[in-house]
Motif scaffolding. Structure first.
Motif, PDB file in Angstrom:
ATOM      1  N   UNK A 125       0.852  -1.170   0.000  1.00 19.08           N
ATOM      2  CA  UNK A 125       0.000   0.000   0.000  1.00 19.08           C
ATOM      3  C   UNK A 125       0.898   1.233   0.000  1.00 19.08           C
ATOM      4  N   UNK A 126       0.516   2.220  -0.792  1.00 21.81           N
ATOM      5  CA  UNK A 126       1.270   3.466  -0.823  1.00 21.81           C
ATOM      6  C   UNK A 126       0.710   4.452   0.204  1.00 21.81           C
ATOM      7  N   UNK A 127       1.486   5.482   0.481  1.00 23.59           N
ATOM      8  CA  UNK A 127       1.032   6.516   1.417  1.00 23.59           C
ATOM      9  C   UNK A 127      -0.230   7.195   0.891  1.00 23.59           C
ATOM     10  N   UNK A 128      -0.309   7.382  -0.403  1.00 27.70           N
ATOM     11  CA  UNK A 128      -1.490   7.983  -1.020  1.00 27.70           C
ATOM     12  C   UNK A 128      -2.721   7.093  -0.838  1.00 27.70           C
ATOM     13  N   UNK A 129      -2.543   5.786  -1.048  1.00 21.26           N
ATOM     14  CA  UNK A 129      -3.640   4.837  -0.821  1.00 21.26           C
ATOM     15  C   UNK A 129      -4.091   4.865   0.638  1.00 21.26           C
ATOM     16  N   UNK A 130      -3.133   4.921   1.531  1.00 25.22           N
ATOM     17  CA  UNK A 130      -3.436   4.959   2.959  1.00 25.22           C
ATOM     18  C   UNK A 130      -4.221   6.225   3.308  1.00 25.22           C
ATOM     19  N   UNK A 131      -3.800   7.354   2.749  1.00 23.37           N
ATOM     20  CA  UNK A 131      -4.512   8.607   3.004  1.00 23.37           C
ATOM     21  C   UNK A 131      -5.967   8.503   2.542  1.00 23.37           C
ATOM     22  N   UNK A 132      -6.186   7.949   1.359  1.00 28.18           N
ATOM     23  CA  UNK A 132      -7.549   7.787   0.840  1.00 28.18           C
ATOM     24  C   UNK A 132      -8.373   6.861   1.729  1.00 28.18           C
ATOM     25  N   UNK A 133      -7.764   5.782   2.189  1.00 31.19           N
ATOM     26  CA  UNK A 133      -8.444   4.846   3.081  1.00 31.19           C
ATOM     27  C   UNK A 133      -8.849   5.532   4.380  1.00 31.19           C
ATOM     28  N   UNK A 134      -7.923   6.267   4.971  1.00 24.34           N
ATOM     29  CA  UNK A 134      -8.209   6.955   6.228  1.00 24.34           C
ATOM     30  C   UNK A 134      -9.337   7.974   6.060  1.00 24.34           C
ATOM     31  N   UNK A 137       3.408  10.651   6.990  1.00 25.39           N
ATOM     32  CA  UNK A 137       4.862  10.685   7.132  1.00 25.39           C
ATOM     33  C   UNK A 137       5.367   9.248   7.021  1.00 25.39           C
ATOM     34  N   UNK A 138       6.162   8.984   5.985  1.00 27.69           N
ATOM     35  CA  UNK A 138       6.692   7.632   5.763  1.00 27.69           C
ATOM     36  C   UNK A 138       8.155   7.625   6.168  1.00 27.69           C
ATOM     37  N   UNK A 139       8.494   6.660   7.014  1.00 28.71           N
ATOM     38  CA  UNK A 139       9.867   6.513   7.496  1.00 28.71           C
ATOM     39  C   UNK A 139      10.476   5.234   6.922  1.00 28.71           C
ATOM     40  N   UNK A 140      11.753   5.058   7.127  1.00 31.30           N
ATOM     41  CA  UNK A 140      12.469   3.888   6.626  1.00 31.30           C
ATOM     42  C   UNK A 140      11.966   2.620   7.320  1.00 31.30           C
ATOM     43  N   UNK A 141      11.492   1.662   6.535  1.00 30.77           N
ATOM     44  CA  UNK A 141      10.938   0.424   7.091  1.00 30.77           C
ATOM     45  C   UNK A 141      12.010  -0.434   7.763  1.00 30.77           C
ATOM     46  N   UNK A 158       5.917   1.965   9.864  1.00 29.06           N
ATOM     47  CA  UNK A 158       6.802   2.970   9.291  1.00 29.06           C
ATOM     48  C   UNK A 158       6.097   4.259   8.851  1.00 29.06           C
ATOM     49  N   UNK A 159       4.900   4.489   9.334  1.00 33.22           N
ATOM     50  CA  UNK A 159       4.209   5.714   8.958  1.00 33.22           C
ATOM     51  C   UNK A 159       3.547   6.359  10.171  1.00 33.22           C
ATOM     52  N   UNK A 160       3.280   7.643  10.023  1.00 34.84           N
ATOM     53  CA  UNK A 160       2.634   8.397  11.095  1.00 34.84           C
ATOM     54  C   UNK A 160       1.955   9.611  10.488  1.00 34.84           C
ATOM     55  N   UNK A 202      -3.774  -3.192  10.572  1.00 34.04           N
ATOM     56  CA  UNK A 202      -4.047  -3.748   9.252  1.00 34.04           C
ATOM     57  C   UNK A 202      -2.968  -3.395   8.221  1.00 34.04           C
ATOM     58  N   UNK A 203      -2.432  -2.183   8.313  1.00 31.61           N
ATOM     59  CA  UNK A 203      -1.487  -1.665   7.321  1.00 31.61           C
ATOM     60  C   UNK A 203      -0.325  -0.995   8.040  1.00 31.61           C
ATOM     61  N   UNK A 204       0.580  -1.786   8.553  1.00 25.49           N
ATOM     62  CA  UNK A 204       1.661  -1.226   9.349  1.00 25.49           C
ATOM     63  C   UNK A 204       2.830  -0.701   8.521  1.00 25.49           C
ATOM     64  N   UNK A 205       3.011  -1.247   7.317  1.00 23.17           N
ATOM     65  CA  UNK A 205       4.123  -0.823   6.468  1.00 23.17           C
ATOM     66  C   UNK A 205       3.546  -0.292   5.143  1.00 23.17           C
ATOM     67  N   UNK A 206       3.961   0.924   4.773  1.00 25.37           N
ATOM     68  CA  UNK A 206       3.550   1.514   3.499  1.00 25.37           C
ATOM     69  C   UNK A 206       4.797   1.985   2.769  1.00 25.37           C
ATOM     70  N   UNK A 207       4.635   2.245   1.487  1.00 27.96           N
ATOM     71  CA  UNK A 207       5.713   2.814   0.687  1.00 27.96           C
ATOM     72  C   UNK A 207       5.343   4.235   0.310  1.00 27.96           C
ATOM     73  N   UNK A 208       6.339   5.070   0.119  1.00 28.62           N
ATOM     74  CA  UNK A 208       6.066   6.456  -0.279  1.00 28.62           C
ATOM     75  C   UNK A 208       5.390   6.454  -1.644  1.00 28.62           C
ATOM     76  N   UNK A 209       4.491   7.394  -1.835  1.00 32.93           N
ATOM     77  CA  UNK A 209       3.779   7.430  -3.122  1.00 32.93           C
ATOM     78  C   UNK A 209       4.509   8.231  -4.157  1.00 32.93           C
TER      79      UNK A 209
END
Length: 76
Positions: free
Chosen positions: A1-10, A33-37, A44-46, A69-76
């Protein structure tokens, strides 16, 4: 999941659970905010929510569930 996808989900879940508009929740949520996994292996996000007390409370409650559910994301 990307950070953008996560934002839309939230935002979608915040609208469904608390009402309001996507613009209002996007402003209150702020950027993902995506940090190094490798360093942040658990999650890795906040976000740094703003907005009213009610909005921040709704965001924090939702984040607890979504992090499981989604603890690790990648930057979009």
């Amino acid at each position: 999941m990307t950070a953008s996808d996560l934002e839309q989900l939230l935002i979608a879940r915040l609208i469904r659970e608390s009402g309001g508009t996507s613009q209002t929740w996007r402003r209150a949520l702020g950027k993902i905010i995506v940090r190094d996994a490798k360093t942040y292996t658990h999650c890795n996000w906040d976000v740094r929510p703003s907005g009213t007390d009610r909005q921040r409370s709704a965001i924090e409650r939702l984040l607890d569930d979504v992090r499981l559910e989604h603890s690790i994301v990648v930057a979009s």
